[in-house]
Design an enzyme around this catalytic site. Structure first.
Site, mmCIF file in Angstrom:
data_model
loop_
_atom_site.group_PDB
_atom_site.id
_atom_site.type_symbol
_atom_site.label_atom_id
_atom_site.label_comp_id
_atom_site.label_asym_id
_atom_site.label_seq_id
_atom_site.Cartn_x
_atom_site.Cartn_y
_atom_site.Cartn_z
ATOM 1 N N ARG A 78 0.244 -12.387 -5.741
ATOM 2 C CA ARG A 78 0.660 -11.398 -6.391
ATOM 3 C C ARG A 78 1.259 -11.945 -7.682
ATOM 4 O O ARG A 78 0.829 -11.114 -8.832
ATOM 5 C CB ARG A 78 1.957 -10.463 -5.701
ATOM 6 C CG ARG A 78 1.364 -9.850 -4.403
ATOM 7 C CD ARG A 78 2.510 -8.900 -3.999
ATOM 8 N NE ARG A 78 2.076 -8.466 -2.700
ATOM 9 C CZ ARG A 78 2.894 -7.488 -2.140
ATOM 10 N NH1 ARG A 78 4.094 -7.166 -2.595
ATOM 11 N NH2 ARG A 78 2.282 -6.897 -1.088
ATOM 12 N N ASP B 128 14.034 3.921 -6.361
ATOM 13 C CA ASP B 128 13.227 2.776 -6.015
ATOM 14 C C ASP B 128 13.645 1.731 -6.759
ATOM 15 O O ASP B 128 14.098 1.813 -7.882
ATOM 16 C CB ASP B 128 11.965 2.814 -5.905
ATOM 17 C CG ASP B 128 10.998 1.976 -4.901
ATOM 18 O OD1 ASP B 128 10.809 2.474 -3.797
ATOM 19 O OD2 ASP B 128 10.709 0.764 -5.383
HETATM 20 C C1 LIG Z 1 7.592 0.703 2.453
HETATM 21 S S1 LIG Z 1 8.222 1.268 1.247
HETATM 22 C C2 LIG Z 1 8.756 2.741 2.017
HETATM 23 C C3 LIG Z 1 8.350 3.954 1.206
HETATM 24 C C4 LIG Z 1 8.942 5.424 1.700
HETATM 25 N N1 LIG Z 1 10.275 5.428 2.134
HETATM 26 C C5 LIG Z 1 8.242 5.460 3.217
HETATM 27 O O1 LIG Z 1 8.921 5.472 4.332
HETATM 28 O O2 LIG Z 1 7.049 5.825 3.101
HETATM 29 C C6 LIG Z 1 9.364 0.234 0.681
HETATM 30 C C7 LIG Z 1 10.158 0.511 -0.831
HETATM 31 O O3 LIG Z 1 11.286 0.052 -0.818
HETATM 32 C C8 LIG Z 1 11.724 -0.489 -2.107
HETATM 33 N N2 LIG Z 1 12.667 -1.388 -2.276
HETATM 34 C C9 LIG Z 1 12.756 -2.620 -1.728
HETATM 35 N N3 LIG Z 1 13.784 -3.350 -1.868
HETATM 36 C C10 LIG Z 1 14.519 -2.544 -2.581
HETATM 37 C C11 LIG Z 1 15.979 -2.534 -3.150
HETATM 38 N N4 LIG Z 1 16.733 -3.719 -2.951
HETATM 39 N N5 LIG Z 1 16.548 -1.429 -3.788
HETATM 40 C C12 LIG Z 1 15.857 -0.366 -3.570
HETATM 41 N N6 LIG Z 1 14.362 -0.109 -3.206
HETATM 42 C C13 LIG Z 1 13.962 -1.387 -2.677
HETATM 43 C C14 LIG Z 1 10.422 -1.124 -2.352
HETATM 44 O O4 LIG Z 1 10.082 -1.087 -3.902
HETATM 45 C C15 LIG Z 1 9.091 0.119 -1.822
HETATM 46 O O5 LIG Z 1 8.750 0.971 -2.659
#
Ligand SMILES: C[S@@+](CC[C@H](N)C(=O)[O-])C[C@H]1O[C@@H](n2cnc3c(N)ncnc32)[C@H](O)[C@@H]1O
Length: 285
Positions: free
Chosen positions: A45, A154
């Site tokens: 990435r 996010d």
């Molecule tokens: C797999 S996605 C889940 C999206 C949605 N909630 C769903 O269930 O479909 C996980 C998200 O968590 C965000 N994320 C990861 N670490 C984070 C943090 N420390 N604070 C806020 N968001 C975070 C990532 O950028 C990503 O967009």
């Protein structure tokens, strides 16, 4: 230090020591676990970023990221590159049925002129908050007596730009969203070759987005929410971080409000002001 020979960049490799340094930094700043088996993913990435910047090696890239007390705008790119953003419209559909059948009728009964407020915490590219908006809007179609707002947050600025735009490819929309909702809430791109849809302005107006890192000490959100969706993100954190994040989220959940988490996550044994209502659904005490 900028080089122009693109061949150097294609062969750039992240050493174990470099990964350990970067991984420890990412883990401390985002909470995301960075075990050694993530090295290949991180290397692949970040290589894209090396190419964009014409930086030929990870050594030079880490100097660029960490030099001068930390290059804050580049650190945002690192977080964008390592976050896993997999999501879908109507993902884990049982949650949206529970919202429609239990939460919204209960709110309608008890509300005292207040706005129904939902927080999609870790909302990724917007599929989750827009699904929530469609569900609440449909409920309002037959119960037009209250207003609502959806708040999406996010850590990834890149993904939040996509969410704010509200543009999705046909492959993401058509299989997941019932046809009558596509007709009502999506506009087809006039340029048929593009095969994209945009969320209609009336629905977009109900959803706002902001960057929020769960690792921040305080979330600085003044609203209290009736519902929080925090799904498929806790799984990336160690258990102590999961518990600390949920404790902070609970401060912004109204008593009686609902918290939804992902089906592959568990809150078992955590010290939280929540009672279990159904698997993956909790209510604030
Ligand atoms: C797999 S996605 C889940 C999206 C949605 N909630 C769903 O269930 O479909 C996980 C998200 O968590 C965000 N994320 C990861 N670490 C984070 C943090 N420390 N604070 C806020 N968001 C975070 C990532 O950028 C990503 O967009």
């Amino acid at each position: 230090m900028v080089f122009n020979d693109i061949r150097d960049i294609y062969s750039a490799e992240l050493s174990n020591e470099q990964f350990a340094r970067l991984g420890a930094f990412i883990n401390r700043e985002t909470g995301i676990k960075m075990p050694p088996d993530k090295k290949i993913m991180v290397q692949a990435r970040l290589k894209k970023r090396l190419k964009e910047l014409s930086i030929p090696s990870f050594e030079a890239y880490l100097a660029y990221v960490f030099g001068n007390n930390g290059n804050h705008s580049e650190i945002i790119h690192v977080f964008d590159a390592i976050s896993t953003n997999k999501t879908d419209f109507f993902r884990e559909p049982i949650h949206f049925s529970f919202l429609k059948d239990h939460v919204l009728p209960e709110f309608k009964e008890k509300r005292k002129g207040s706005i129904f407020k939902v927080w999609s915490a870790a909302c990724s590219s917007g599929e989750e908050p827009y699904t929530l908006a469609m569900c609440v809007n449909e409920f309002l179609g037959v119960n037009p007596s209250f207003d609502y707002s959806i708040f999406g947050t996010d850590i990834s600025t890149l993904i939040l730009k996509m969410a704010t735009n509200g543009v999705f490819t046909e492959e993401r929309v058509k299989p997941a969203v019932p046809a009558y909702l596509v007709q009502k809430y999506f506009m087809k791109n006039r340029d048929a070759i593009k095969r994209t849809f945009r969320i209609v302005p009336e629905l977009r107006a109900k959803v706002t987005f902001n960057r929020l890192n769960f690792m921040d000490e305080s979330y600085h959100i003044s609203s209290k929410f009736d519902v929080v969706f925090c799904r498929n993100v806790l799984i990336y954190f160690d258990r102590n971080i999961q518990e600390a994040v949920l404790q902070k989220i609970c401060r912004n959940l109204k008593p009686g409000g609902y918290l939804f988490h992902g089906h592959s996550e568990s809150l078992l044994g955590m010290d939280l002001p929540l009672k279990n209502v159904q698997p993956t659904i909790f209510q604030r005490i």
